[in-house]
Design a protein around this motif. Structure first.
Motif, PDB file in Angstrom:
ATOM      1  N   THR A 170     -15.428  11.059  -7.082  1.00  0.00           N
ATOM      2  CA  THR A 170     -15.041   9.660  -7.051  1.00  0.00           C
ATOM      3  C   THR A 170     -13.851   9.486  -6.124  1.00  0.00           C
ATOM      4  OG1 THR A 170     -15.783   9.368  -9.323  1.00  0.00           O
ATOM      5  CG2 THR A 170     -14.277   7.724  -8.485  1.00  0.00           C
ATOM      6  N   GLN A 171     -13.768   8.332  -5.512  1.00  0.00           N
ATOM      7  CA  GLN A 171     -12.652   8.032  -4.624  1.00  0.00           C
ATOM      8  C   GLN A 171     -12.088   6.670  -4.991  1.00  0.00           C
ATOM      9  OE1 GLN A 171     -13.300   8.638  -0.393  1.00  0.00           O
ATOM     10  NE2 GLN A 171     -12.149   6.801   0.066  1.00  0.00           N
ATOM     11  N   ILE A 172     -10.770   6.536  -4.912  1.00  0.00           N
ATOM     12  CA  ILE A 172     -10.157   5.228  -5.048  1.00  0.00           C
ATOM     13  C   ILE A 172      -9.499   4.879  -3.722  1.00  0.00           C
ATOM     14  CG2 ILE A 172      -9.815   5.304  -7.535  1.00  0.00           C
ATOM     15  CD1 ILE A 172      -6.855   5.935  -7.012  1.00  0.00           C
ATOM     16  N   GLY A 173      -9.519   3.599  -3.395  1.00  0.00           N
ATOM     17  CA  GLY A 173      -8.869   3.112  -2.190  1.00  0.00           C
ATOM     18  C   GLY A 173      -7.874   2.032  -2.552  1.00  0.00           C
TER      19      GLY A 173
ATOM     20  N   LEU B 271      -1.978  12.676  -7.646  1.00  0.00           N
ATOM     21  CA  LEU B 271      -3.237  12.692  -6.898  1.00  0.00           C
ATOM     22  C   LEU B 271      -2.981  13.083  -5.450  1.00  0.00           C
ATOM     23  CD1 LEU B 271      -4.877   9.414  -8.262  1.00  0.00           C
ATOM     24  CD2 LEU B 271      -5.225  11.768  -9.036  1.00  0.00           C
ATOM     25  N   SER B 272      -3.946  13.739  -4.845  1.00  0.00           N
ATOM     26  CA  SER B 272      -3.828  14.158  -3.449  1.00  0.00           C
ATOM     27  C   SER B 272      -4.378  13.074  -2.537  1.00  0.00           C
ATOM     28  CB  SER B 272      -4.597  15.454  -3.212  1.00  0.00           C
ATOM     29  OG  SER B 272      -4.035  16.494  -3.976  1.00  0.00           O
TER      30      SER B 272
ATOM     31  N   VAL C  46       0.823  -1.215   0.000  1.00  0.00           N
ATOM     32  CA  VAL C  46       0.000   0.000   0.000  1.00  0.00           C
ATOM     33  C   VAL C  46       0.857   1.264   0.000  1.00  0.00           C
ATOM     34  CG1 VAL C  46      -1.717   1.349   1.276  1.00  0.00           C
ATOM     35  CG2 VAL C  46      -1.986  -1.128   1.069  1.00  0.00           C
ATOM     36  N   MET C  47       1.897   1.299   0.798  1.00  0.00           N
ATOM     37  CA  MET C  47       2.714   2.510   0.879  1.00  0.00           C
ATOM     38  C   MET C  47       3.431   2.786  -0.445  1.00  0.00           C
ATOM     39  SD  MET C  47       1.901   3.586   3.830  1.00  0.00           S
ATOM     40  CE  MET C  47       3.060   4.905   4.154  1.00  0.00           C
ATOM     41  N   ARG C  48       3.934   1.747  -1.091  1.00  0.00           N
ATOM     42  CA  ARG C  48       4.603   1.908  -2.388  1.00  0.00           C
ATOM     43  C   ARG C  48       3.598   2.384  -3.436  1.00  0.00           C
ATOM     44  NH1 ARG C  48       6.463  -2.826  -6.294  1.00  0.00           N
ATOM     45  NH2 ARG C  48       4.295  -3.187  -5.867  1.00  0.00           N
ATOM     46  N   ALA C  49       2.410   1.765  -3.440  1.00  0.00           N
ATOM     47  CA  ALA C  49       1.373   2.159  -4.400  1.00  0.00           C
ATOM     48  C   ALA C  49       0.905   3.586  -4.139  1.00  0.00           C
ATOM     49  CB  ALA C  49       0.195   1.184  -4.335  1.00  0.00           C
ATOM     50  N   ALA C  50       0.742   3.947  -2.860  1.00  0.00           N
ATOM     51  CA  ALA C  50       0.312   5.305  -2.527  1.00  0.00           C
ATOM     52  C   ALA C  50       1.327   6.327  -3.036  1.00  0.00           C
ATOM     53  CB  ALA C  50       0.110   5.450  -1.023  1.00  0.00           C
ATOM     54  N   ALA C  51       2.602   6.017  -2.917  1.00  0.00           N
ATOM     55  CA  ALA C  51       3.639   6.920  -3.426  1.00  0.00           C
ATOM     56  C   ALA C  51       3.510   7.093  -4.934  1.00  0.00           C
ATOM     57  CB  ALA C  51       5.026   6.402  -3.058  1.00  0.00           C
ATOM     58  N   PHE C  52       3.204   6.013  -5.649  1.00  0.00           N
ATOM     59  CA  PHE C  52       3.006   6.100  -7.103  1.00  0.00           C
ATOM     60  C   PHE C  52       1.831   7.008  -7.436  1.00  0.00           C
ATOM     61  CE2 PHE C  52       0.583   4.615 -10.789  1.00  0.00           C
ATOM     62  CZ  PHE C  52       1.517   4.798 -11.801  1.00  0.00           C
ATOM     63  N   TYR C  53       0.674   6.779  -6.805  1.00  0.00           N
ATOM     64  CA  TYR C  53      -0.516   7.580  -7.099  1.00  0.00           C
ATOM     65  C   TYR C  53      -0.301   9.047  -6.731  1.00  0.00           C
ATOM     66  CZ  TYR C  53      -3.295   3.546  -8.383  1.00  0.00           C
ATOM     67  OH  TYR C  53      -3.779   2.449  -9.037  1.00  0.00           O
ATOM     68  N   ARG C  54       0.456   9.288  -5.658  1.00  0.00           N
ATOM     69  CA  ARG C  54       0.733  10.654  -5.217  1.00  0.00           C
ATOM     70  C   ARG C  54       1.822  11.307  -6.067  1.00  0.00           C
ATOM     71  NH1 ARG C  54       2.996   9.660  -0.267  1.00  0.00           N
ATOM     72  NH2 ARG C  54       4.976   9.593  -1.380  1.00  0.00           N
TER      73      ARG C  54
ATOM     74  N   PHE D  80      -7.624   8.208  -2.203  1.00  0.00           N
ATOM     75  CA  PHE D  80      -7.394   9.391  -3.015  1.00  0.00           C
ATOM     76  C   PHE D  80      -8.719   9.850  -3.603  1.00  0.00           C
ATOM     77  CE2 PHE D  80      -3.485   7.079  -2.911  1.00  0.00           C
ATOM     78  CZ  PHE D  80      -2.492   8.037  -2.873  1.00  0.00           C
ATOM     79  N   LYS D  81      -9.029  11.130  -3.463  1.00  0.00           N
ATOM     80  CA  LYS D  81     -10.236  11.700  -4.080  1.00  0.00           C
ATOM     81  C   LYS D  81      -9.907  12.106  -5.509  1.00  0.00           C
ATOM     82  CE  LYS D  81     -12.864  12.598  -0.200  1.00  0.00           C
ATOM     83  NZ  LYS D  81     -13.569  11.428   0.148  1.00  0.00           N
TER      84      LYS D  81
END
Length: 116
Positions: free
Chosen positions: A39-42, A21-22, A8-16, A33-34
């Protein structure tokens, strides 16, 4: 939308950092992420007991007012529905559409102990 990811942390860094994405909430067990339009993705670690759904990590997530009623409707129409399970903020059931695409429905603000 919900996406199962290996880290999750690695993926969150990619999306951010890459997609720009915020993030909302970010932890090793969940990140969200909104997107424009509400729409929201989790991002979620792989579900217990197996590989990621449908050969990919994406699952449609919907919020419902009455998860018990939805489960009854789905079962009455012949759909197989997974058991209720608590997640932060609510109760979820798992099922698939007619083509086998995974869907999760959540009712916010309750826990399985609250279901009648």
């Amino acid at each position: 939308m919900l996406c199962q990811v290996a880290d999750v942390m690695r993926a969150a860094a990619f999306y951010r950092d890459v997609l720009g994405l915020s993030p909302g909430y970010v932890s090793p067990g969940w990140a969200d992420f909104k997107l424009p339009g509400g729409t929201q993705i989790g991002l979620h670690p792989p579900f217990t007991g197996g590989s990621m759904a449908n050969g990919s990590g994406w699952i449609l997530g919907i919020e419902v007012d009455d998860v018990v009623s939805l489960r009854s409707t789905l079962e009455a129409s012949g759909h197989k529905v997974g058991g209720y399970h608590d997640v932060p903020g609510g109760v979820v059931i798992d099922f698939s559409d007619l083509d086998g695409n995974p869907i999760q429905a959540i009712q916010m603000g309750i826990m399985t102990k609250d279901l009648s």
